[in-house]
Write a protein that holds these residues in place. Structure first.
Motif, PDB file in Angstrom:
ATOM      1  N   GLN A  79       0.817  -1.218   0.000  1.00  0.00           N
ATOM      2  CA  GLN A  79       0.000   0.000   0.000  1.00  0.00           C
ATOM      3  C   GLN A  79       0.853   1.271   0.000  1.00  0.00           C
ATOM      4  O   GLN A  79       0.328   2.362  -0.232  1.00  0.00           O
ATOM      5  CB  GLN A  79      -0.928   0.013   1.212  1.00  0.00           C
ATOM      6  CG  GLN A  79      -2.003  -1.048   1.158  1.00  0.00           C
ATOM      7  CD  GLN A  79      -3.020  -0.882   2.265  1.00  0.00           C
ATOM      8  OE1 GLN A  79      -3.827   0.058   2.264  1.00  0.00           O
ATOM      9  NE2 GLN A  79      -2.992  -1.782   3.225  1.00  0.00           N
ATOM     10  N   GLN A  80       2.141   1.131   0.243  1.00  0.00           N
ATOM     11  CA  GLN A  80       3.021   2.297   0.251  1.00  0.00           C
ATOM     12  C   GLN A  80       3.344   2.721  -1.180  1.00  0.00           C
ATOM     13  O   GLN A  80       3.628   1.889  -2.042  1.00  0.00           O
ATOM     14  CB  GLN A  80       4.315   1.966   1.010  1.00  0.00           C
ATOM     15  CG  GLN A  80       4.073   1.570   2.457  1.00  0.00           C
ATOM     16  CD  GLN A  80       5.351   1.127   3.143  1.00  0.00           C
ATOM     17  OE1 GLN A  80       6.445   1.510   2.747  1.00  0.00           O
ATOM     18  NE2 GLN A  80       5.211   0.320   4.171  1.00  0.00           N
ATOM     19  N   SER A  81       3.326   3.998  -1.419  1.00  0.00           N
ATOM     20  CA  SER A  81       3.510   4.521  -2.782  1.00  0.00           C
ATOM     21  C   SER A  81       4.903   4.264  -3.333  1.00  0.00           C
ATOM     22  O   SER A  81       5.120   4.353  -4.544  1.00  0.00           O
ATOM     23  CB  SER A  81       3.221   6.026  -2.803  1.00  0.00           C
ATOM     24  OG  SER A  81       4.117   6.716  -1.951  1.00  0.00           O
ATOM     25  N   SER A  82       5.864   3.924  -2.461  1.00  0.00           N
ATOM     26  CA  SER A  82       7.234   3.668  -2.922  1.00  0.00           C
ATOM     27  C   SER A  82       7.468   2.210  -3.290  1.00  0.00           C
ATOM     28  O   SER A  82       8.534   1.863  -3.796  1.00  0.00           O
ATOM     29  CB  SER A  82       8.237   4.073  -1.832  1.00  0.00           C
ATOM     30  OG  SER A  82       7.990   3.361  -0.634  1.00  0.00           O
ATOM     31  N   HIS A 193      16.432   2.468  -2.526  1.00  0.00           N
ATOM     32  CA  HIS A 193      16.495   3.937  -2.597  1.00  0.00           C
ATOM     33  C   HIS A 193      15.096   4.530  -2.703  1.00  0.00           C
ATOM     34  O   HIS A 193      14.786   5.525  -2.041  1.00  0.00           O
ATOM     35  CB  HIS A 193      17.341   4.356  -3.799  1.00  0.00           C
ATOM     36  CG  HIS A 193      17.536   5.841  -3.910  1.00  0.00           C
ATOM     37  ND1 HIS A 193      18.386   6.555  -3.092  1.00  0.00           N
ATOM     38  CD2 HIS A 193      16.975   6.762  -4.754  1.00  0.00           C
ATOM     39  CE1 HIS A 193      18.349   7.835  -3.412  1.00  0.00           C
ATOM     40  NE2 HIS A 193      17.501   7.986  -4.426  1.00  0.00           N
ATOM     41  N   ALA A 194      14.238   3.896  -3.520  1.00  0.00           N
ATOM     42  CA  ALA A 194      12.868   4.383  -3.667  1.00  0.00           C
ATOM     43  C   ALA A 194      12.108   4.285  -2.342  1.00  0.00           C
ATOM     44  O   ALA A 194      11.346   5.189  -1.979  1.00  0.00           O
ATOM     45  CB  ALA A 194      12.141   3.592  -4.753  1.00  0.00           C
ATOM     46  N   ALA A 195      12.317   3.194  -1.621  1.00  0.00           N
ATOM     47  CA  ALA A 195      11.625   3.011  -0.344  1.00  0.00           C
ATOM     48  C   ALA A 195      12.083   4.030   0.689  1.00  0.00           C
ATOM     49  O   ALA A 195      11.289   4.528   1.498  1.00  0.00           O
ATOM     50  CB  ALA A 195      11.855   1.591   0.175  1.00  0.00           C
ATOM     51  N   GLU A 196      13.378   4.360   0.662  1.00  0.00           N
ATOM     52  CA  GLU A 196      13.932   5.282   1.660  1.00  0.00           C
ATOM     53  C   GLU A 196      13.635   6.742   1.345  1.00  0.00           C
ATOM     54  O   GLU A 196      13.481   7.561   2.256  1.00  0.00           O
ATOM     55  CB  GLU A 196      15.449   5.080   1.760  1.00  0.00           C
ATOM     56  CG  GLU A 196      15.842   3.730   2.354  1.00  0.00           C
ATOM     57  CD  GLU A 196      17.348   3.501   2.324  1.00  0.00           C
ATOM     58  OE1 GLU A 196      18.057   4.277   1.625  1.00  0.00           O
ATOM     59  OE2 GLU A 196      17.807   2.562   2.984  1.00  0.00           O
ATOM     60  N   THR A 197      13.562   7.080   0.057  1.00  0.00           N
ATOM     61  CA  THR A 197      13.457   8.491  -0.332  1.00  0.00           C
ATOM     62  C   THR A 197      12.154   8.862  -1.015  1.00  0.00           C
ATOM     63  O   THR A 197      11.813  10.043  -1.093  1.00  0.00           O
ATOM     64  CB  THR A 197      14.606   8.867  -1.272  1.00  0.00           C
ATOM     65  OG1 THR A 197      14.461   8.129  -2.501  1.00  0.00           O
ATOM     66  CG2 THR A 197      15.970   8.547  -0.647  1.00  0.00           C
TER      67      THR A 197
END
Length: 205
Positions: A79-82, A193-197
């Motif tokens: 459900q997270q956008s990243s 990187h996408a998940a963190e930023t």
């Protein structure tokens, strides 16, 4: 076969989908919108929520061995956008929409089918370049058709982009984040990187 008409009589195009970590969901929504009247601005969130609900509803089928996460962790993660979608999401959405989803790998031209064997009459094609999905549609005059059966011609379209090397070799590649400029190694590094930023726009170095 009748469905495989000559390329000269049919025109196929790649619909470029924004690189925002939801390209799979938005590609599928784009293909379904003319048919099921999906609202594009909310489709990615709705599809993520739908997938989360399906996973939570069947913890035996969607167990940690399948998901590489616990059932609840994965249902929250998707459900997270990243978070990027993949084979699990394609399979669930194929069942939900009752449509075969065919993803064509741009580097290898290999076709991955989801929903096959269910007797589904409708089919969509997506192009996968290693880290990103785009939709494929057919032009009939001014009309754009997103559900069709023309496997060889869809692969032929993707081949034109492979010949231009418009794919990312995920087995041995380096990326650069176009948002912050950071260098990244491999698809795992891009996902981290996408998940963190929250950054989802990458280019091959």
């Amino acid at each position: 076969m009748a469905e495989e008409e000559s390329a000269a009589s049919r025109k196929f195009v790649r619909k470029v989908i924004p690189s925002d970590n939801s390209c799979l969901f938005n590609s599928i929504a784009y293909c379904m919108a003319p048919v099921d009247n999906i609202h594009q601005t909310s489709s990615a969130l709705e599809l993520r929520e739908l997938i989360s609900a399906v996973i939570l509803s069947d913890p035996e089928e969607y167990c940690e061995a399948v998901l590489s996460k616990s059932n609840q962790e994965y249902s929250h993660w998707i459900q997270q956008s990243s978070s990027w979608g993949g084979a699990i999401e394609c399979s669930i959405l194929a069942g939900h929409f009752q449509v075969e989803i065919c993803a064509i790998d741009c580097q290898t031209l290999r076709l991955y089918r989801f929903g096959e064997g269910r007797g589904l009459s409708r089919r969509m094609y997506l192009m996968y370049d290693g880290i990103h999905y785009d939709a494929i549609s057919e032009l009939e005059g001014r009309k754009e058709v997103t559900l069709f059966r023309a496997e060889e011609l869809a692969i032929a379209l993707v081949k034109t982009f492979r010949d231009k090397r418009q794919f990312t070799d995920t087995s041995n590649f380096s990326l650069r984040c176009l948002v912050c400029g950071q260098g990244i190694q491999g698809s795992d590094g891009a996902q981290k990187h996408a998940a963190e930023t929250g950054h989802g726009n990458f280019a091959e170095n």
